[in-house]
Design a protein around this motif. Structure first.
Motif, PDB file in Angstrom:
ATOM      1  N   PRO B  39       8.249 -10.775 -36.475  1.00  0.00           N
ATOM      2  CA  PRO B  39       9.378  -9.929 -36.071  1.00  0.00           C
ATOM      3  C   PRO B  39       8.957  -8.815 -35.108  1.00  0.00           C
ATOM      4  CG  PRO B  39       8.856  -9.605 -38.392  1.00  0.00           C
ATOM      5  CD  PRO B  39       8.043 -10.750 -37.934  1.00  0.00           C
ATOM      6  N   ASN B  40       9.807  -8.523 -34.141  1.00  0.00           N
ATOM      7  CA  ASN B  40       9.535  -7.406 -33.228  1.00  0.00           C
ATOM      8  C   ASN B  40      10.753  -6.502 -33.160  1.00  0.00           C
ATOM      9  OD1 ASN B  40      11.422  -8.463 -31.402  1.00  0.00           O
ATOM     10  ND2 ASN B  40       9.876  -9.809 -30.538  1.00  0.00           N
ATOM     11  N   ARG B  41      10.678  -5.457 -32.370  1.00  0.00           N
ATOM     12  CA  ARG B  41      11.714  -4.429 -32.429  1.00  0.00           C
ATOM     13  C   ARG B  41      13.032  -4.840 -31.796  1.00  0.00           C
ATOM     14  NH1 ARG B  41       8.777   0.488 -30.589  1.00  0.00           N
ATOM     15  NH2 ARG B  41      10.645   1.425 -31.414  1.00  0.00           N
ATOM     16  N   LYS B  42      13.074  -6.021 -31.235  1.00  0.00           N
ATOM     17  CA  LYS B  42      14.361  -6.498 -30.728  1.00  0.00           C
ATOM     18  C   LYS B  42      15.306  -6.842 -31.875  1.00  0.00           C
ATOM     19  CE  LYS B  42      13.191  -8.091 -26.175  1.00  0.00           C
ATOM     20  NZ  LYS B  42      12.508  -9.168 -25.481  1.00  0.00           N
ATOM     21  N   LEU B  43      14.723  -7.095 -33.045  1.00  0.00           N
ATOM     22  CA  LEU B  43      15.549  -7.396 -34.204  1.00  0.00           C
ATOM     23  C   LEU B  43      16.005  -6.094 -34.833  1.00  0.00           C
ATOM     24  CD1 LEU B  43      13.221 -10.104 -35.716  1.00  0.00           C
ATOM     25  CD2 LEU B  43      15.390 -10.506 -34.570  1.00  0.00           C
ATOM     26  N   GLU B  44      17.275  -6.067 -35.198  1.00  0.00           N
ATOM     27  CA  GLU B  44      17.842  -4.842 -35.764  1.00  0.00           C
ATOM     28  C   GLU B  44      17.059  -4.387 -37.000  1.00  0.00           C
ATOM     29  OE1 GLU B  44      20.265  -3.254 -34.192  1.00  0.00           O
ATOM     30  OE2 GLU B  44      20.416  -1.676 -35.690  1.00  0.00           O
ATOM     31  N   ASP B  45      16.653  -5.332 -37.846  1.00  0.00           N
ATOM     32  CA  ASP B  45      15.953  -4.971 -39.087  1.00  0.00           C
ATOM     33  C   ASP B  45      14.555  -4.427 -38.829  1.00  0.00           C
ATOM     34  OD1 ASP B  45      18.107  -5.753 -40.450  1.00  0.00           O
ATOM     35  OD2 ASP B  45      17.297  -7.653 -41.171  1.00  0.00           O
ATOM     36  N   TRP B  46      14.036  -4.650 -37.658  1.00  0.00           N
ATOM     37  CA  TRP B  46      12.677  -4.216 -37.341  1.00  0.00           C
ATOM     38  C   TRP B  46      12.680  -3.248 -36.174  1.00  0.00           C
ATOM     39  CZ3 TRP B  46       8.489  -5.772 -40.327  1.00  0.00           C
ATOM     40  CH2 TRP B  46       8.780  -6.731 -41.298  1.00  0.00           C
ATOM     41  N   LYS B  47      13.799  -2.588 -35.979  1.00  0.00           N
ATOM     42  CA  LYS B  47      13.974  -1.723 -34.829  1.00  0.00           C
ATOM     43  C   LYS B  47      12.919  -0.623 -34.723  1.00  0.00           C
ATOM     44  CE  LYS B  47      17.875   0.135 -32.394  1.00  0.00           C
ATOM     45  NZ  LYS B  47      18.083  -0.951 -31.479  1.00  0.00           N
ATOM     46  N   PHE B  48      12.494  -0.138 -35.871  1.00  0.00           N
ATOM     47  CA  PHE B  48      11.545   0.979 -35.859  1.00  0.00           C
ATOM     48  C   PHE B  48      10.108   0.530 -36.130  1.00  0.00           C
ATOM     49  CE2 PHE B  48      15.649   2.757 -37.372  1.00  0.00           C
ATOM     50  CZ  PHE B  48      15.903   3.561 -36.279  1.00  0.00           C
ATOM     51  N   SER B  49       9.926  -0.747 -36.436  1.00  0.00           N
ATOM     52  CA  SER B  49       8.580  -1.249 -36.744  1.00  0.00           C
ATOM     53  C   SER B  49       8.353  -2.525 -35.958  1.00  0.00           C
ATOM     54  CB  SER B  49       8.439  -1.593 -38.228  1.00  0.00           C
ATOM     55  OG  SER B  49       9.017  -0.620 -39.031  1.00  0.00           O
ATOM     56  N   ASP B  50       7.476  -2.453 -34.991  1.00  0.00           N
ATOM     57  CA  ASP B  50       7.193  -3.654 -34.224  1.00  0.00           C
ATOM     58  C   ASP B  50       6.051  -4.397 -34.909  1.00  0.00           C
ATOM     59  OD1 ASP B  50       6.786  -5.590 -32.363  1.00  0.00           O
ATOM     60  OD2 ASP B  50       7.178  -4.256 -30.670  1.00  0.00           O
ATOM     61  N   PHE B  51       6.417  -5.281 -35.839  1.00  0.00           N
ATOM     62  CA  PHE B  51       5.381  -5.921 -36.642  1.00  0.00           C
ATOM     63  C   PHE B  51       4.486  -6.816 -35.784  1.00  0.00           C
ATOM     64  CE2 PHE B  51       3.681  -9.062 -39.627  1.00  0.00           C
ATOM     65  CZ  PHE B  51       3.072  -8.203 -40.513  1.00  0.00           C
ATOM     66  N   ASN B  52       5.088  -7.438 -34.816  1.00  0.00           N
ATOM     67  CA  ASN B  52       4.311  -8.310 -33.935  1.00  0.00           C
ATOM     68  C   ASN B  52       3.142  -7.544 -33.309  1.00  0.00           C
ATOM     69  OD1 ASN B  52       3.684 -10.639 -32.591  1.00  0.00           O
ATOM     70  ND2 ASN B  52       5.106 -10.251 -30.907  1.00  0.00           N
ATOM     71  N   ARG B  53       3.445  -6.318 -32.873  1.00  0.00           N
ATOM     72  CA  ARG B  53       2.404  -5.512 -32.256  1.00  0.00           C
ATOM     73  C   ARG B  53       1.386  -5.021 -33.282  1.00  0.00           C
ATOM     74  NH1 ARG B  53       4.518  -0.838 -28.582  1.00  0.00           N
ATOM     75  NH2 ARG B  53       3.142   0.468 -29.810  1.00  0.00           N
ATOM     76  N   ILE B  54       1.906  -4.640 -34.441  1.00  0.00           N
ATOM     77  CA  ILE B  54       1.014  -4.120 -35.475  1.00  0.00           C
ATOM     78  C   ILE B  54       0.005  -5.189 -35.880  1.00  0.00           C
ATOM     79  CG2 ILE B  54       0.917  -3.347 -37.884  1.00  0.00           C
ATOM     80  CD1 ILE B  54       3.676  -1.994 -37.327  1.00  0.00           C
ATOM     81  N   ILE B  55       0.495  -6.406 -36.096  1.00  0.00           N
ATOM     82  CA  ILE B  55      -0.429  -7.440 -36.565  1.00  0.00           C
ATOM     83  C   ILE B  55      -1.391  -7.870 -35.460  1.00  0.00           C
ATOM     84  CG2 ILE B  55       1.057  -9.482 -36.193  1.00  0.00           C
ATOM     85  CD1 ILE B  55      -0.071 -10.394 -38.997  1.00  0.00           C
ATOM     86  N   SER B  56      -0.928  -7.866 -34.225  1.00  0.00           N
ATOM     87  CA  SER B  56      -1.874  -8.239 -33.155  1.00  0.00           C
ATOM     88  C   SER B  56      -2.945  -7.173 -32.972  1.00  0.00           C
ATOM     89  CB  SER B  56      -1.177  -8.459 -31.814  1.00  0.00           C
ATOM     90  OG  SER B  56       0.154  -8.705 -31.949  1.00  0.00           O
ATOM     91  N   ASN B  57      -2.579  -5.911 -33.206  1.00  0.00           N
ATOM     92  CA  ASN B  57      -3.577  -4.858 -33.087  1.00  0.00           C
ATOM     93  C   ASN B  57      -4.590  -4.878 -34.223  1.00  0.00           C
ATOM     94  OD1 ASN B  57      -2.517  -3.905 -30.774  1.00  0.00           O
ATOM     95  ND2 ASN B  57      -1.359  -2.249 -31.710  1.00  0.00           N
ATOM     96  N   LYS B  58      -4.092  -5.185 -35.413  1.00  0.00           N
ATOM     97  CA  LYS B  58      -4.942  -5.035 -36.589  1.00  0.00           C
ATOM     98  C   LYS B  58      -5.757  -6.284 -36.896  1.00  0.00           C
ATOM     99  CE  LYS B  58      -3.625  -0.956 -38.118  1.00  0.00           C
ATOM    100  NZ  LYS B  58      -4.507   0.148 -38.422  1.00  0.00           N
ATOM    101  N   PHE B  59      -5.185  -7.437 -36.589  1.00  0.00           N
ATOM    102  CA  PHE B  59      -5.821  -8.679 -37.017  1.00  0.00           C
ATOM    103  C   PHE B  59      -6.264  -9.510 -35.829  1.00  0.00           C
ATOM    104  CE2 PHE B  59      -5.386  -9.600 -41.616  1.00  0.00           C
ATOM    105  CZ  PHE B  59      -4.957  -8.343 -41.989  1.00  0.00           C
ATOM    106  N   LYS B  60      -7.577  -9.821 -35.828  1.00  0.00           N
ATOM    107  CA  LYS B  60      -8.058 -10.703 -34.770  1.00  0.00           C
ATOM    108  C   LYS B  60      -7.658 -12.133 -35.086  1.00  0.00           C
ATOM    109  CE  LYS B  60     -11.760  -7.871 -33.053  1.00  0.00           C
ATOM    110  NZ  LYS B  60     -11.862  -6.897 -34.175  1.00  0.00           N
ATOM    111  N   SER B  61      -7.828 -12.511 -36.336  1.00  0.00           N
ATOM    112  CA  SER B  61      -7.397 -13.857 -36.718  1.00  0.00           C
ATOM    113  C   SER B  61      -6.928 -13.857 -38.164  1.00  0.00           C
ATOM    114  CB  SER B  61      -8.543 -14.847 -36.535  1.00  0.00           C
ATOM    115  OG  SER B  61      -9.598 -14.467 -37.377  1.00  0.00           O
ATOM    116  N   ILE B  62      -6.066 -14.822 -38.457  1.00  0.00           N
ATOM    117  CA  ILE B  62      -5.561 -14.970 -39.818  1.00  0.00           C
ATOM    118  C   ILE B  62      -6.224 -16.202 -40.429  1.00  0.00           C
ATOM    119  CG2 ILE B  62      -3.516 -15.545 -41.139  1.00  0.00           C
ATOM    120  CD1 ILE B  62      -1.904 -13.869 -39.244  1.00  0.00           C
ATOM    121  N   ASN B  63      -6.896 -16.014 -41.535  1.00  0.00           N
ATOM    122  CA  ASN B  63      -7.631 -17.132 -42.127  1.00  0.00           C
ATOM    123  C   ASN B  63      -7.254 -17.342 -43.578  1.00  0.00           C
ATOM    124  OD1 ASN B  63      -9.320 -17.425 -39.788  1.00  0.00           O
ATOM    125  ND2 ASN B  63     -10.263 -15.501 -40.467  1.00  0.00           N
TER     126      ASN B  63
END
Lengths: 478, 419
Positions: B39-63
């Motif tokens: 989800p990113n901030r284009k979605l009304e429910d995620w307007k204030f939290s850009d999860f897409n950006r947060i996870i790309s910043n924090k996680f190099k890979s998901i294992n």
């Protein structure tokens, strides 16, 4: 049959049409039409270029669809973008030259232009369909250096001011409807108050859509130079038609150091009939910029008409100590829908804003308050107070509150409160017991509910607005 | 990242799904997720939290490593009160003990054998959970049984780098006239950052009472998304308290449906965000039945470049007459880099209702600080006391005294860490 018609007339007293010959541009939205509008208005080249820029930008924009009231898709190619009373093509020099039928129309609207000249201390600019037809009180205003004229006249006579400020608050790169307006706007009002002048009277514009299948796109620009003050009123009506008509206006306000602008609207476009047929789509962009220190912009609106009202008069509080205010009453009945509110963007230090919104929903209507309060990280000691109250009459309508509150500054103080309820049974009973019938009682209670906002209106408008509140709710109880 | 996740999913699905039908449903979930993305901030429910950006910043890979075995010795993380427990280690069931209860009255099973959940809705993290969930809990409190002690679900993580993505489901049914106090406790023992994505479902039947508490002891690099879907039937009561003070990103998403007459939902919470944390509480209360009641009180304190968000929605259906809805969010911002956003929303279609909401944000009251300083407290101590007083107001809404005390201690410790 006749009775039925009379009944219809009773509902919306501005529902008449006036038989006036119109000059129209062909239907459709394209470069030629914009050229046509620009030509017929004898605009300079820079204006045409400006319009074209907006039109090009429009091609890449999508119509927004996040709003609550949904509407059938508008076919923008099937609209007339220019319609003017024929007599206006060579513009009347004084009121005596006006088409008598036009004068008659304005009389019906309750704005007798001629009498106004003498009696009321209000200067009026009347916009019929999309063209400004008459401006009163010019001499007295000129004396003070106030410029109050139609937009087209301003483009001709005061190009420097227009060039400097037009589009500086609502850029042509803004959202869909604002950009559409920038491309095709036909007329509107222009006000400039020079330094340290307190405008001696209320300025007023009356908008009227007369022709069918016409979109009305007017543009208003108000500039209050340092230390000046102006109070501006706007009223709107339209005939009853079965089709939906689009009204997409842009209003820009600019207040420089120590200036104050008070902008009041009584919006009474045709709301459609009892079954939700017809009515105006009122998609308006209104934005004010408090550019200077200690400047103030105050919006007051009474929204009773339109099938769909969708607008957010906003304040950009740039100057330190600037103040933004928003007072609103939105009344929806039958199938009307409103999605309205404000945006207060705090950028300067010690900026203050106040929002008072009253929503009344009856019949099968939907009323939404949607607002944004955004405190920037540099807006130290910013202050906001928001109060939204909604009243529901009947169980088929809806009232919604959607505030967005962003606070990035730890010295700022933001408060928001909202309530939703129905009309108090005890109050109703009390009124009934005192001899008022149900409808009068509701009107009285609703007027009391709205009082905080009605008080903000200039006197002449306040009376009209109070009556409107009553009329708009007719048939909603019992 | 999605591409990479796709490969992970394919090998994961082969290992975990014993039946083709299950594998198929999981893939459907994943495909729908892949279409939507994080989800990113284009979605009304995620307007204030850009999860897409947060996870790309924090996680190099998901294992995900299903074979991973780590040494683990459980010790009671909550010692303040007696309780029953179910322990999950790295997303899988480990052990349980119901020492205080009649075990016949509580039925439970873990979810590692299936079933699968059909893709529904557009919540991409929920779809991701449906695709990836490894284990979980299905629990019934039988009709008329009132649990004597709270039940704690321990969610313990002690993983290595090749295993940092966990999906879990907890499904609980509180039957007619029964009662359960439930605590979901998550803790990460290692310093490996994890992403915990849970999707829970609760059903409170007639006259039932469910109290749900979330305690999050994850590390400051962890991400946690919690989706709680709650259905409350006639005269049922749902109570929820969230203390949000750990994890780099924590979003608690509660969707509560007050389905039948006289049901009620109470959602309260306190956010104490600091050190670049990003916390959000999102509620959606849906009043369907008549005479329903909802109450929300969220208090937030933000320090050191943190961000907190409250998105609350009260929806009143046209049949839900006599609804009583209350929603209050208050926030204190302590430093110049923090941000508090809120969106308290009312959507009302019935006329005989009483709904109010309020939202404020600001700084600590200088007069109050001055008063305390005049009484001999240092400025720092005065501030701490005011913060504590501010947040305790939310904790006071807890109706279980033992748990309330536990929370007060926890809050005290957290505030003492303040500098």
């Amino acid at each position: 049959m006749r009775e039925k018609e009379l009944e219809k007339l009773k509902d919306y007293k501005y529902g008449f049409t006036t038989d006036i010959e119109n000059v129209r541009a062909p239907k459709g939205l394209n470069k030629e039409i914009i050229q046509f509008i620009s030509n017929i208005k004898k605009e300079p080249k820079w204006m045409l270029e400006w319009r074209m820029k907006a039109f090009n930008r429009l091609q890449s924009l999508k119509e927004p669809d996040w709003q609550k009231p949904k509407y059938p898709k508008i076919n923008y190619q099937d609209l007339y973008y220019y319609s003017a009373p024929k007599s206006a093509s060579d513009k009347p020099k004084s009121l005596d030259d006006l088409d008598p039928k036009l004068l008659e129309t304005y009389k019906k609207l309750g704005i007798p232009l001629q009498e106004q000249n003498r009696l009321n201390n209000i200067a009026v600019d009347a916009v019929f369909d999309s063209v400004s037809v008459a401006t009163t009180f010019k001499d007295k205003l000129t004396e003070k250096g106030v410029i109050f004229c139609s937009m087209s006249e301003a483009i001709q006579k005061h190009p420097n001011l227009v060039k400097k400020y037009l589009g500086s608050v609502i850029p042509i790169t803004d959202h869909y409807f604002a950009t559409l307006n920038s491309a095709v706007f036909t007329d509107g009002s222009f006000v400039y108050i020079p330094k340290n002048v307190r405008c001696p009277m209320e300025l007023s514009t009356y908008f009227r859509i007369n022709a069918s299948e016409t979109g009305q796109f007017e543009r208003t620009l108000i500039i209050a130079d340092e230390g000046s003050y102006v109070s501006y009123l706007e009223g709107c009506t339209a005939p009853m038609r079965d089709e939906n008509q689009l009204h997409a206006a842009n209003v820009e306000l600019i207040a420089l150091d120590n200036a104050e602008i008070k902008y009041s609207t009584v919006q009474n476009w045709y709301p459609g009939d009892k079954d939700g047929k017809g009515g105006i789509y009122n998609f308006v962009t209104k934005r004010g910029a408090c550019r200077g220190k200690n400047s103030k912009i105050s919006w007051t609106q009474v929204e009773t008409g339109s099938a769909i009202t969708w607008k957010y008069p906003s304040c950009i509080l740039q100057g330190d100590n600037s103040v933004g205010e928003f007072y609103s009453i939105a009344i929806t009945n039958n199938y009307q829908k409103a999605d309205t509110g404000t945006k207060m963007i705090h950028l300067g230090k010690n900026t203050k804003s106040k929002i008072i919104s009253k929503g009344i929903s009856a019949g099968k209507a939907d009323n939404t308050y949607r607002g944004l309060v955004d405190i920037n990280s540099k807006a130290n000691n910013a202050r906001n107070y928001t109060q939204c109250d909604s009243l529901l009459i009947g169980n088929k309508c809806g009232a919604h509150t959607i505030p967005y509150i962003k606070n990035k500054n730890f010295t700022a103080n933001v408060e928001h409160e909202a309530t939703t309820s129905k009309i108090n049974e005890e109050q109703l009973f009390y009124c009934n017991q005192r001899g008022l019938n149900q409808e009068e009682a509701v009107s009285l209670i609703v007027n009391g509910f709205c009082k905080e906002v009605l008080q903000q209106l200039p006197m002449e408008f306040a009376v009209e607005a109070q009556k409107l509140v009553g009329i708009s709710l007719e048939g909603s109880v019992g | 990242m999605i591409e990479e996740l796709k490969n992970t999913f394919e090998s994961f699905n082969k290992k975990i799904s014993k039946k083709d039908t299950i594998a198929k449903i999981r893939s459907e979930n994943f495909e729908k997720f892949a279409q939507l993305g994080f989800p990113n901030r284009k979605l009304e429910d995620w307007k204030f939290s850009d999860f897409n950006r947060i996870i790309s910043n924090k996680f190099k890979s998901i294992n995900i490593n299903l074979e991973q075995k780590n040494e683990f010795k459980f010790n009671n993380y909550i010692k303040d009160f007696e309780h029953n427990k179910i322990v999950f280690l790295n997303g899988f069931y480990d052990n349980h003990s119901f020492n205080y209860e009649n075990e016949e009255k509580i039925i439970f099973d873990n979810l590692n054998k299936g079933p699968a959940y059909e893709p529904q809705g557009n919540n991409s993290l929920n779809l991701l959970n449906n695709a990836f969930f490894t284990d979980g809990l299905l629990l019934y409190v039988k009709k008329g049984y009132q649990c004597k002690k709270p039940l704690v679900i321990y969610n313990v993580f002690n993983t290595k780098n090749d295993n940092n993505f966990f999906n879990q489901k907890i499904i609980i049914n509180v039957e007619e006239n029964s009662k359960l106090d439930l605590i979901i406790y998550s803790i990460n023992l290692n310093s490996v950052p994890i992403f915990l994505n849970t999707s829970n479902f609760f059903l409170v039947e007639k006259y039932g009472l469910l109290k749900l508490f979330c305690i999050n002891d994850l590390n400051n690099n962890d991400l946690n998304y919690n989706l709680n879907q709650v259905n409350v039937t006639e005269n049922g009561i749902f109570e929820n308290f969230i203390l949000s003070c750990s994890s780099s990103f924590f979003k608690n998403d509660i969707q509560c449906i007050l389905k039948e007459n006289h049901s009620s939902g109470f959602i309260n919470g306190a956010i104490l965000a600091q050190d670049n944390q990003h916390h959000e509480i999102k509620t959606n209360i849906n009043h369907i039945g008549q005479n329903t009641k909802s109450y929300q009180k969220i208090k937030s304190v933000l320090n050191k470049n943190s961000k907190a968000i409250f998105q609350g929605k009260v929806h009143v259906d046209s049949n839900a007459q006599k609804t009583d809805g209350y929603q209050l969010s208050k926030a204190i911002i302590l430093d110049q880099d923090s941000e508090f956003d809120s969106k308290p929303e009312l959507e009302i279609y019935a006329d005989d209702v009483k709904c109010t909401h309020g939202s404020t944000s600001g700084s600590l009251d200088e007069d109050a600080i001055f008063y305390l300083m005049s009484r001999g407290l240092s400025r720092f101590k005065a501030k701490k006391l005011l913060i504590k007083g501010f947040l305790v107001d939310a904790i006071e809404t807890i109706t279980n005294d033992e748990i309330k005390k536990y929370y007060l201690n926890k809050l005290e410790n957290k505030i003492n860490e303040f500098s």
